[in-house]
Design an enzyme around this catalytic site. Structure first.
Site, PDB file in Angstrom:
ATOM      1  CG  ASN A 190      -8.177  -3.859   0.996  1.00 11.05           C
ATOM      2  OD1 ASN A 190      -7.422  -2.909   1.186  1.00 11.05           O
ATOM      3  ND2 ASN A 190      -7.765  -5.115   0.988  1.00 11.05           N
ATOM      4  CG  HIS A 202      -2.018  -1.012   1.174  1.00  6.15           C
ATOM      5  ND1 HIS A 202      -3.296  -0.786   0.744  1.00  6.15           N
ATOM      6  CD2 HIS A 202      -1.987  -2.325   1.542  1.00  6.15           C
ATOM      7  CE1 HIS A 202      -4.020  -1.885   0.851  1.00  6.15           C
ATOM      8  NE2 HIS A 202      -3.238  -2.846   1.335  1.00  6.15           N
ATOM      9  CE1 TYR A 219      -2.212  -4.668   9.219  1.00  2.33           C
ATOM     10  CE2 TYR A 219      -2.143  -2.530   8.183  1.00  2.33           C
ATOM     11  CZ  TYR A 219      -2.475  -3.860   8.142  1.00  2.33           C
ATOM     12  OH  TYR A 219      -3.063  -4.392   7.018  1.00  2.33           O
TER      13      TYR A 219
HETATM   14  C1  HEM Z   1      -2.332 -10.997   7.777  1.00  3.64           C
HETATM   15  C2  HEM Z   1      -2.758 -10.145   6.898  1.00  3.64           C
HETATM   16  C3  HEM Z   1      -2.141  -8.787   6.685  1.00  3.64           C
HETATM   17  C4  HEM Z   1      -0.942  -8.286   7.064  1.00  3.64           C
HETATM   18  C5  HEM Z   1       0.155  -8.978   7.867  1.00  3.64           C
HETATM   19  C6  HEM Z   1      -0.879  -6.921   6.590  1.00  3.64           C
HETATM   20  C7  HEM Z   1       0.203  -6.063   6.755  1.00  3.64           C
HETATM   21  C8  HEM Z   1       0.259  -4.780   6.313  1.00  3.64           C
HETATM   22  C9  HEM Z   1       1.396  -3.916   6.450  1.00  3.64           C
HETATM   23  C10 HEM Z   1       2.712  -4.302   7.101  1.00  3.64           C
HETATM   24  C11 HEM Z   1       1.062  -2.715   5.922  1.00  3.64           C
HETATM   25  C12 HEM Z   1       1.916  -1.486   5.834  1.00  3.64           C
HETATM   26  C13 HEM Z   1       1.483  -0.514   6.886  1.00  3.64           C
HETATM   27  C14 HEM Z   1       2.277   0.757   6.928  1.00  3.64           C
HETATM   28  O1  HEM Z   1       3.471   0.748   6.657  1.00  3.64           O
HETATM   29  O2  HEM Z   1       1.680   1.803   7.282  1.00  3.64           O
HETATM   30  C15 HEM Z   1      -0.296  -2.813   5.465  1.00  3.64           C
HETATM   31  C16 HEM Z   1      -0.998  -1.777   4.913  1.00  3.64           C
HETATM   32  C17 HEM Z   1      -2.343  -1.845   4.646  1.00  3.64           C
HETATM   33  N1  HEM Z   1      -3.146  -2.951   4.721  1.00  3.64           N
HETATM   34 FE1  HEM Z   1      -2.588  -4.765   5.323  1.00  3.64          FE
HETATM   35  N2  HEM Z   1      -2.030  -6.617   5.936  1.00  3.64           N
HETATM   36  C18 HEM Z   1      -2.834  -7.725   5.974  1.00  3.64           C
HETATM   37  C19 HEM Z   1      -4.091  -7.843   5.446  1.00  3.64           C
HETATM   38  C20 HEM Z   1      -4.865  -6.803   5.049  1.00  3.64           C
HETATM   39  C21 HEM Z   1      -6.274  -6.868   4.785  1.00  3.64           C
HETATM   40  C22 HEM Z   1      -7.119  -8.127   4.896  1.00  3.64           C
HETATM   41  C23 HEM Z   1      -6.668  -5.612   4.472  1.00  3.64           C
HETATM   42  C24 HEM Z   1      -8.034  -5.100   4.126  1.00  3.64           C
HETATM   43  C25 HEM Z   1      -9.137  -5.676   4.508  1.00  3.64           C
HETATM   44  C26 HEM Z   1      -5.510  -4.749   4.531  1.00  3.64           C
HETATM   45  C27 HEM Z   1      -5.521  -3.392   4.289  1.00  3.64           C
HETATM   46  C28 HEM Z   1      -4.419  -2.584   4.367  1.00  3.64           C
HETATM   47  C29 HEM Z   1      -4.445  -1.175   4.058  1.00  3.64           C
HETATM   48  C30 HEM Z   1      -5.643  -0.354   3.637  1.00  3.64           C
HETATM   49  C31 HEM Z   1      -3.145  -0.707   4.233  1.00  3.64           C
HETATM   50  C32 HEM Z   1      -2.658   0.707   4.000  1.00  3.64           C
HETATM   51  C33 HEM Z   1      -2.914   1.555   5.228  1.00  3.64           C
HETATM   52  C34 HEM Z   1      -2.515   2.981   4.951  1.00  3.64           C
HETATM   53  O3  HEM Z   1      -3.182   3.621   4.117  1.00  3.64           O
HETATM   54  O4  HEM Z   1      -1.541   3.464   5.551  1.00  3.64           O
HETATM   55  N3  HEM Z   1      -4.432  -5.501   4.876  1.00  3.64           N
HETATM   56  N4  HEM Z   1      -0.761  -4.086   5.683  1.00  3.64           N
END
Ligand code: HEM
Length: 491
Positions: free
Chosen positions: A130, A57, A340
């Protein structure tokens, strides 16, 4: 242009600077001097302008706004920010693509992040969802591998459709999300024209301690609008930042986008006997089973003043839940509760929660202290608990909302509910939801992607994957790939 004299340039220590253009030298043509602190500061600071981009992202944009309660659902949750019709809570939202880097084009086929921070009176509540109600996998053990398959190949350093289809076809639980992704909803026209979903199931608890399972659906008030595959590809060249630009410009001209929040609410006791596992992130709850109930609306009405300070440094974390809201046994959600804040400490720094965009409007009274770049502190407050000097005391009334668990410690898939099957819900999407045009675009979008670098032996497995969703879909993909359906089946 203003007639007012601009302020005098200073160093970052506030000392007036003598020149914006010339370094300090021995004579006009001579060597530079180490005592030119301002020059050295400019070079050193510039070298440190970037923080690591988000590991996923990375490309996104954001805006401020508010959430307003329009319907009383206090019978389901005691969350203070939801306790009164008309109540408004400030929010910050960030939209994003998943796989591309910070400079990548906005219109590539990908889910879109829909991350909201509610600055509530009981602390920050982050809903990090999402534009899709489901996800590719249902166990956090597979998340890193999944993402590796979507990012760049270790040798060619290019994105690699072969890796993507290899992972997806070996992970049949992905079929629902991949179906959704390859419809035109995988290429939204703008961020304003897409829905947002909490995706996971969460728990709500009311003032009487009664518990419910809930899902969040933010329905766009602008209407859904998508690019076709060709239009989306065209925009990559025409304006790779078109989504970011569109949101910014809409808010600048006073055209404030809004979303209506609807909740699906399941009585606590239904979960064990629901026909689908209600905690499986690859499944939706049929709207006929749990009809969406309106809760409120979200409006975006203010652009960030500074992209880096407010968007790049924004830190969302699903673990931020306020009283009245809790996690469910969704394994993905539980994995995310850890992930996170861990990545924020690495990417931004230990005290990321003290940055204005992340700090709560509620007062902070924790016993955490010090660390790199900390500037807020608790003064003379005792630094340990329990203490006899009037330090903050936790409130046992706020005990986290729990759910009963039992069993051996195992590594295992979820137990199946009666109608659980990886293909039944994407089949329903194909059969009951998509129009004839949607179906044609889905097949064409798949074929276009498969023709871009997927090995022939893998194509047969891909056709089989789509035949499992629906024979017409599998046959359509086979035909598009120049295979007769029968030949594809017999390979
Ligand atoms: C085990 C599953 C998941 C892991 C380990 C994971 C991990 C991460 C990580 C490490 C980031 C980067 C965050 C940052 O640097 O600020 C991220 C961002 C993000 N993830 Fe996940 N994620 C997972 C599943 C999901 C799911 C299922 C969704 C949505 C339903 C999702 C939505 C997002 C969004 C929207 C961001 C961006 C947040 C922002 O705008 O700063 N992720 N995720």
């Amino acid at each position: 242009m203003s007639d007012e004299r601009p302020p005098v340039t200073t160093t970052d220590a506030g000392i007036p600077a003598a020149s914006d253009e010339y370094s300090l030298s021995v004579g006009p043509n001579g060597p530079l001097l180490l005592q030119d602190h301002y020059l050295i500061q400019k070079m050193a600071q510039f070298n440190r302008e970037r923080v690591p981009e988000r590991v996923v992202h990375a490309k996104g944009g954001g805006a401020h706004g508010f959430f307003e309660v329009t319907n009383d659902l206090t019978q389901y949750t005691k969350a203070a920010f939801l306790n009164k019709v008309g109540k408004r809570t400030p929010v910050f939202i960030r939209f994003s693509t998943v796989a591309g880097e910070t400079g990548s084009p906005d219109t590539v086929r990908d889910p879109r992040g829909f991350a909201i921070k509610f600055y509530t009176e009981e602390g920050n509540y982050d809903l990090v969802g999402n534009n899709t109600p489901i996800f590719f996998i249902r166990d956090p053990q597979k998340f890193q591998d999944f993402i590796h398959s979507q990012k760049r190949h270790p040798v060619t350093n290019t994105r690699d459709n072969n890796m993507q289809w290899d992972f997806w076809t070996l992970s049949p639980e992905s079929a629902h999300q991949v179906t959704f992704l390859f419809t035109d909803r995988g290429t939204p026209r703008t961020w304003r024209n897409m829905n947002g979903y909490g995706s996971h199931t969460f728990m709500w608890v009311n003032a009487g301690g009664e518990k419910f399972w809930v899902k969040y659906h933010f329905k766009t008030d602008q209407g859904i609008a998508n690019f076709t595959d060709a239009e989306a590809s065209g925009m990559v060249a025409e304006d790779p930042d078109c989504h970011m630009r569109d949101l910014f410009n809409a808010i600048e001209r006073g055209d404030h986008p809004s979303w209506t929040l609807q909740m699906q609410i399941m009585p606590f006791g239904d979960a064990g006997r629901y026909r689908f596992n209600p905690f499986d992130l690859t499944k939706v709850w049929a709207h006929g089973d749990y009809p969406p109930i309106t809760l409120g609306r979200m409006v975006l009405n203010r652009n960030p003043e500074n992209y880096f300070a407010e968007v790049e440094q924004a830190a969302f974390e699903p673990a931020n839940m306020v009283p009245g809201i809790g996690p469910s046994p969704d394994k993905m959600l539980i994995g995310r509760l850890f992930s996170y804040p861990d990545t924020h400490r690495y990417r931004i720094g230990t005290n990321y929660l003290q940055l204005p965009i992340n700090q709560p409007s509620a007062e902070v009274h924790s016993y955490n202290k010090d660390g790199s770049m900390r500037y807020r502190h608790n003064g003379a407050q005792p630094v340990y608990a329990p203490n006899s000097f009037g330090g903050p005391q936790a409130d046992p009334q706020l005990a986290e909302p729990g759910f009963p668990v039992s069993g051996e410690i195992v590594r295992s898939a979820y137990e199946l509910h009666p109608e659980d099957d990886d293909f039944v819900q994407p089949r329903a999407l194909w059969t009951n939801v998509l129009s004839e045009t949607d179906r044609q675009h889905l097949v064409a979008n798949l074929v276009g992607h498969l023709k871009a670098g997927v090995q022939p032996d893998l194509v047969a497995r891909v056709v089989e994957y789509w035949r499992n969703v629906h024979p017409d879909l599998g046959d359509g993909v086979a035909r598009g790939m120049g295979l007769s359906a029968a030949a594809a089946r017999s390979r």
